[in-house]
Design a protein around this motif. Structure first.
Motif, PDB file in Angstrom:
ATOM      1  N   PHE A 156       0.874  -1.174   0.000  1.00 22.99           N
ATOM      2  CA  PHE A 156       0.000   0.000   0.000  1.00 22.99           C
ATOM      3  C   PHE A 156       0.904   1.215   0.000  1.00 22.99           C
ATOM      4  O   PHE A 156       1.620   1.457   0.961  1.00 22.99           O
ATOM      5  CB  PHE A 156      -0.876   0.034   1.265  1.00 22.99           C
ATOM      6  N   MET A 312      -2.520   4.470  -2.671  1.00 18.81           N
ATOM      7  CA  MET A 312      -3.742   4.871  -1.979  1.00 18.81           C
ATOM      8  C   MET A 312      -4.078   6.297  -2.389  1.00 18.81           C
ATOM      9  O   MET A 312      -3.252   7.196  -2.203  1.00 18.81           O
ATOM     10  CB  MET A 312      -3.535   4.791  -0.465  1.00 18.81           C
ATOM     11  N   ILE A 317      -5.958   5.153   3.727  1.00 18.76           N
ATOM     12  CA  ILE A 317      -6.048   3.685   3.786  1.00 18.76           C
ATOM     13  C   ILE A 317      -7.503   3.222   3.897  1.00 18.76           C
ATOM     14  O   ILE A 317      -7.820   2.059   3.653  1.00 18.76           O
ATOM     15  CB  ILE A 317      -5.179   3.123   4.942  1.00 18.76           C
ATOM     16  N   PRO A 322      -7.819   0.399  -1.221  1.00 16.69           N
ATOM     17  CA  PRO A 322      -7.002  -0.321  -0.221  1.00 16.69           C
ATOM     18  C   PRO A 322      -7.860  -1.084   0.781  1.00 16.69           C
ATOM     19  O   PRO A 322      -7.470  -2.158   1.240  1.00 16.69           O
ATOM     20  CB  PRO A 322      -6.195   0.789   0.476  1.00 16.69           C
TER      21      PRO A 322
END
Lengths: 461, 621
Positions: A156, A312, A317, A322
């Motif tokens: 991520f 992202m 997040i 994500p």
């Protein structure tokens, strides 16, 4: 047209076009999900997939987009089967587009077979539980988020963060302790720039991995709908290499965010009911149909390990992409802009990072008996350090207790010595774990409640 | 398209019409086997898992149909004129208009009989091992296999004599299904009459006739299994208030947020907060007789993990592999979405069946959010009007129907059994205000909220004690009194009060630091820290720590509270806090969860004595 159109017949003229979609009326005997060949008025060959069939019309999604198509002069041919792509040993070392057509100027390799890009579901009973840990040589991964052969572990990231460098380093250094055979690499570029694709290509060449790698490129200037195909083509190839040829395959998919954008584009064009942020309600199922194509199978030697990369949006997040990914994959490595700004490489924010398969891949006989509890101790100590840093920013370092100052010392050592390492710094499990005990040194024994007394005595020399 | 409310009414009507499904189903099935199913219509539209067909034969709501030449399994979810809307439980790629539709005359049902325990099924109860034997490593379409192995022979031991009047749900005989569980062969709940004939003790296959029952309608054959429509709750005689705890071996749950047998609980949490590990721990260590574990839209490797772990782990109560008391239902995230919707119902039907034998069953559903999303996906393809976040308006009703199938009951045969339901919820973005979490909260009485911060520090189980609650706790006190633990309620309240006070003090600490608080309050912080580290935290991967008996939990809690009490006494007498924290016994407390096994609880009594000794010595100075 009496009796409707049969598979294989060509149908001239369409009844509507919108975004990437074509609408055809009066067509029967076309199956859901079937592949269509669309020929533009200028004679260009395009590919499409049937998205909906009903009494009124059938809907075809054209992968290359519907630009320059006219309603009258366009012809559509239905092939009677879903999209198949070539797979084969000779494709190793080559570069292809999203459909498996060569992009490197060399002639088309001889395919061993053609396979349905959608793959087939592995029966959970036949899966073998992944438990061979991969040594990536990167401390924050090996020590705290161990990667296991057959796992899907995404990175991520955010725009501008060194996720490509990290992925390339993992591919370069990944090995199984005590095994000679390396990894084959399947790389899918999904809507990324030429620079990114070239970076990976060069990195594979320099490390000598390119002989055992296949690249599938759908770059940023290629049609967006083909982004839905590129990862599937790559995974179909990976499945062939792993489960037919017995190779251990690392699959790098970048960037999943672009994939999801393309999915939303098609969904919107179809007028579907959106769920969060305009993404379709089936975003979860659709991404799962990619990420679940990882793992091992009983009685077959190979494995597929996935390293998807996603940026992202706005470093958030909780954004659906994500978020949904995290629910499907077996953990995540989260990169931190703050660490990156402080010059820490790899800037992995360990606290939100996780490897779900770690516990079964490490420990006695695999890495070291203290691995699990030591990793837990690092997490506990680093989480506490972050809390103390917040406190220190309010009351100042001078007001902190002796113990809290020791935690700050630990935090410094952790970020500078354990987390930080060079692009070509390849640490063994042993070295990583020794380093972990070393950075914990500022803390007194009584603070190390996650490890056992015996471990303290044995490893805290 | 029919509006949702009308579609549900249809379901209800069907529910009443097929009251005798348990029997009729069997008879009709035999007829169908002889002639082959009839073509009832043809497909006219395909949109993912939703198929429309025009029918030339009457067809019922909730009826199972086979679609296409491959005979993919589907269920009728809407009827309008001659058109039927079908949700197909397999991948419809390649399905064309004109493909045949076969009727089965059966509602979506589960086969209930010996041979469920120790096995894994997909969302519509196809045995995955048998599918693997037929098709290999990958799940092909149109694979059919009966849930129960027809070749396996079971030793049947009748318990009733011919001539006995029998009612639905009565126990006809016994079969040793696994070493841990005795299977009680039940008469289908909707049958009654006089037992005309019962088979001799001996080995029979599940589809052999083992008894005949005569009623006013004529004579009916009884087999070791019967079918039950999964969307309908199995009847019970009486429901009782849940007053017996379901011991899970997980300290934070059993001590602070206990679940009762027959109760309902929800575990919501963002990704990575440990929902699945918690569910796995409950499946492994809960003291239920039978476990039903539904992997609903989750990872394939996780199901494989359960399949690898359970046969190897030993049931602490029986010493046998845990797999022998477990039924697994798997619809992994890449398996067809419509079967995900069905998996919840098949799972709870199996749980009710074992309850009806007089067992205490615990059902884990991981995750109910995926089930709700499957509802949403099908609703979207039916172009139904969406309510919140695209979910259909009947989401709350469906959730209520599901959780209400839990309960502590007297069964039709007069035995006592229970189904406890523990549903994981996966809220998008970890946001508990989303519809699935909110609606679930209305129907469950136990709420174990998971916390991202705790999970980041690898503090597991990451159950947040501020958000979580259990409405069962007060009702369980009498049970603890009976066990001879008179102070359970008090220990629990003191522990929770301590955590509450701690969270208030932490707000001050965050602003001014701990050093500026008086020692008395710092002792509260110290006490809470010990409670968290030494008690609430539990390592699922440590052979000792993964499970704690009720007795051990009580002793651990007493020891910690005693340490705090004695510490506060010393502080009253001006002993500085750091001297208390330096006592060696503090480290003993912190390490007791890793060092003292369930079988060594006497060492915890010794720990109390050590606390006293060291505190006394400190007081002498």
């Amino acid at each position: 047209m009496k009796g409707g159109l049969q598979a294989g017949l060509e149908y001239r003229g369409v009844d509507g076009a919108q975004g990437p979609l074509l609408f055809l009326r009066g067509v029967r005997h076309v199956g859901f999900g079937e592949l269509a060949e669309v020929r533009s008025p200028s004679g260009q060959l395009l590919h499409g997939r049937v998205l909906d069939v009903n009494e009124a019309a059938i809907v075809v999604e054209v992968f290359e987009g519907t630009a320059e198509l006219s309603l009258q002069a366009t012809t559509v041919r239905f092939l009677g089967h879903p999209l198949h792509v070539p797979v084969g040993r000779e494709m190793l070392g080559r570069i292809f587009d999203a459909f498996g057509a060569p992009l490197d100027g060399a002639p088309k390799p001889i395919a061993d077979d053609t396979r349905d890009v959608n793959g087939v579901t592995i029966n959970p009973v036949c899966r073998a539980y992944p438990s061979d840990c991969i040594q990536t040589g990167i401390s924050c991964i090996d020590g705290m988020n161990t990667l296991v052969r057959g796992q899907k572990l995404p990175i991520f990231s955010g725009s501008g963060l060194p996720h490509d460098r990290l992925a390339a380093q993992i591919v370069r250094q990944a090995s199984i302790v005590g095994e000679e055979q390396g990894f084959g690499v399947v790389f899918a570029a999904i809507g990324v720039t030429h620079d990114v694709a070239e970076f990976f290509q060069r990195s594979f060449q320099e490390s000598g991995a390119s002989r055992n790698s296949v690249l599938f490129l759908n770059l940023a200037d290629a049609p967006s709908v083909a982004r839905l195909v590129a990862p599937r083509t790559a995974l179909t190839m990976a499945e062939y290499l792993a489960f037919d040829l017995g190779m251990h395959v690392l699959v790098v998919l970048t960037d999943i965010t672009n994939y999801c954008e393309a999915l939303r584009e098609v969904s919107t064009a179809r007028g579907e009911v959106p769920s969060r942020k305009g993404y379709p309600g089936y975003l979860y199922s659709d991404l799962a149909s990619l990420f679940e194509r990882a793992g091992r199978i009983h009685g077959r030697p190979g494995s597929i390990t996935q390293l998807p990369i996603l940026t992202m949006p706005n470093d958030d997040i909780t954004h659906p992409i994500p978020d949904v990914t995290g629910y499907i994959t077996e953990g995540q490595l989260v990169l931190s802009r703050e660490l990156n700004n402080r010059g820490v490489y790899p800037p992995v924010d360990v606290l939100p990072s996780l490897s779900r398969l770690m516990e079964d891949g490490i420990g006695e006989g695999r890495t070291r008996p203290d691995h699990s509890k030591l990793a837990s101790q690092l997490y506990a100590a680093y989480a506490k350090t972050k809390e103390i840093e917040r406190l220190a920013s309010i009351i100042g370092n001078e007001e902190l207790s002796e113990l809290n100052r020791r935690y700050l010392q630990f935090g410094q050592r952790f970020e500078r010595q354990f987390l930080s390492q060079g692009d070509f710094d390849n640490r063994s499990f042993e070295a990583t774990l020794d380093l972990a005990w070393e950075v914990l040194r500022p803390l007194p024994d009584s603070e190390l409640t996650r490890v056992t007394q015996e471990q303290i005595e044995r490893y805290r020399r | 398209m029919l509006p949702a409310s009308r579609r549900m009414q249809h379901c209800l009507v069907i529910g009443e019409n097929d009251m005798t499904a348990g029997v009729q189903v069997t008879l009709r099935d035999d007829a169908a086997a002889a002639t082959g199913p009839a073509i009832a219509g043809e497909v006219i539209a395909v949109n993912g898992p939703v198929v429309r067909a025009s029918c030339r034969m009457p067809i019922g709501m909730s009826e199972v149909v086979w679609v296409g030449e491959e005979r993919m399994i589907g269920e009728v979810i809407g009827l309008r004129g001659d058109n039927a809307t079908v949700q197909v439980y397999e991948d419809t790629t390649g399905l064309r208009p004109g493909a045949p539709l076969y009727a089965s005359s059966l509602p979506l049902h589960a086969e209930l009989g010996p041979g469920l325990l120790g096995h894994i099924f997909d969302g519509i109860m196809r045995p995955l091992e048998a599918l693997a034997a037929q098709r290999g490593d990958f799940i092909g379409r149109g694979t059919h296999a009966p849930s129960l192995d027809r070749d396996k022979r079971w030793d049947f031991d009748p318990v009733l004599q011919p001539g006995t009047d029998v009612r639905g749900g009565e126990v006809l005989g016994r079969v040793r299904e696994t070493a841990t569980v005795e299977h009680r062969v039940l008469l289908a709940p909707d049958m009654q009459g006089t037992l005309a004939w019962v088979a001799q003790p001996g080995a029979y296959a599940v589809d052999e006739v083992i008894a005949t029952v005569v009623a006013s309608g004529g004579s009916r054959e009884v087999r070791m299994f019967h079918r039950w429509p999964v969307r309908r709750a199995r009847p019970v005689l009486l429901r009782h208030a849940p007053t017996v705890p379901l011991q899970t071996g997980q300290r934070v749950i059993d001590a602070f947020f206990p679940l009762a047998r027959g109760g309902t609980a929800a575990i919501p949490g963002g990704f990575g907060t440990g929902k699945t590990v918690t569910q796995h721990n409950l499946a492994k260590w809960a003291d239920a007789d039978v476990i039903v574990y539904i992997g609903c839209g989750e990872r394939g490797n996780e199901m494989t993990g359960v399949l690898t772990d359970l046969p190897r782990l030993e049931d602490p109560r029986t010493g046998r592999p845990l797999m022998e008391r477990t039924v697994l239902i798997a619809n992994t995230s890449n398996m067809p979405v419509a079967a995900r919707e069905a998996s919840i119902y098949t799972g709870i039907t199996v749980a009710e069946y074992y309850r009806d034998m007089g067992y205490h069953v615990a059902l884990m559903a991981d995750s109910t959010s995926r089930w709700a999303e499957a509802l949403r996906e099908v609703a979207g393809r039916l172009e139904e009007m969406p309510a919140e976040e695209g979910f259909p308006a009947y989401l709350a009703t469906r959730l209520a129907e599901f959780y209400e199938r839990a309960g502590y009951v007297t069964t039709l045969s007069g035995a006592v059994g229970s189904v406890s339901v523990i549903g994981a919820v996966s809220p998008p973005g970890g946001d508990f205000t989303e519809p699935v979490t909110q609606h679930t909260k209305r129907f469950v009485r136990c709420f174990w909220g998971l916390d991202k911060e705790l999970a980041s520090a690898r503090f597991f189980p990451a159950i947040n004690c501020r958000d979580s609650y259990s409405e069962y706790a007060a009702g369980l006190d009498p049970w603890w009194q009976e066990q001879g633990v008179s102070d359970w309620g008090e220990l629990r309240e003191r522990g929770l009060a301590l955590l509450g006070e701690d969270s208030k003090l932490q707000q001050i600490v965050r602003l001014v630091g701990e050093e500026s608080l008086p020692d008395r309050e710092r002792m509260t912080l110290e006490g809470a820290a010990v409670l968290r580290e030494a008690f609430l935290q539990q390592n699922a991967f440590d052979a000792i720590d993964r499970h704690s008996t009720p007795q051990k939990q009580v002793l651990m809690l007493r020891a910690i509270l005693h340490y705090i009490d004695r510490g506060l006494q010393l502080i009253e007498r001006k002993t500085p806090l750091y001297r208390i924290k330096e006592l060696p016994v503090r480290t003993d407390l912190m390490r007791m969860r890793l060092g003292i096994a369930d079988s060594e609880v006497e060492r915890l009594d010794a720990l109390l004595a050590t606390i006293d000794a060291q505190m006394d010595a400190l007081a002498q100075e």
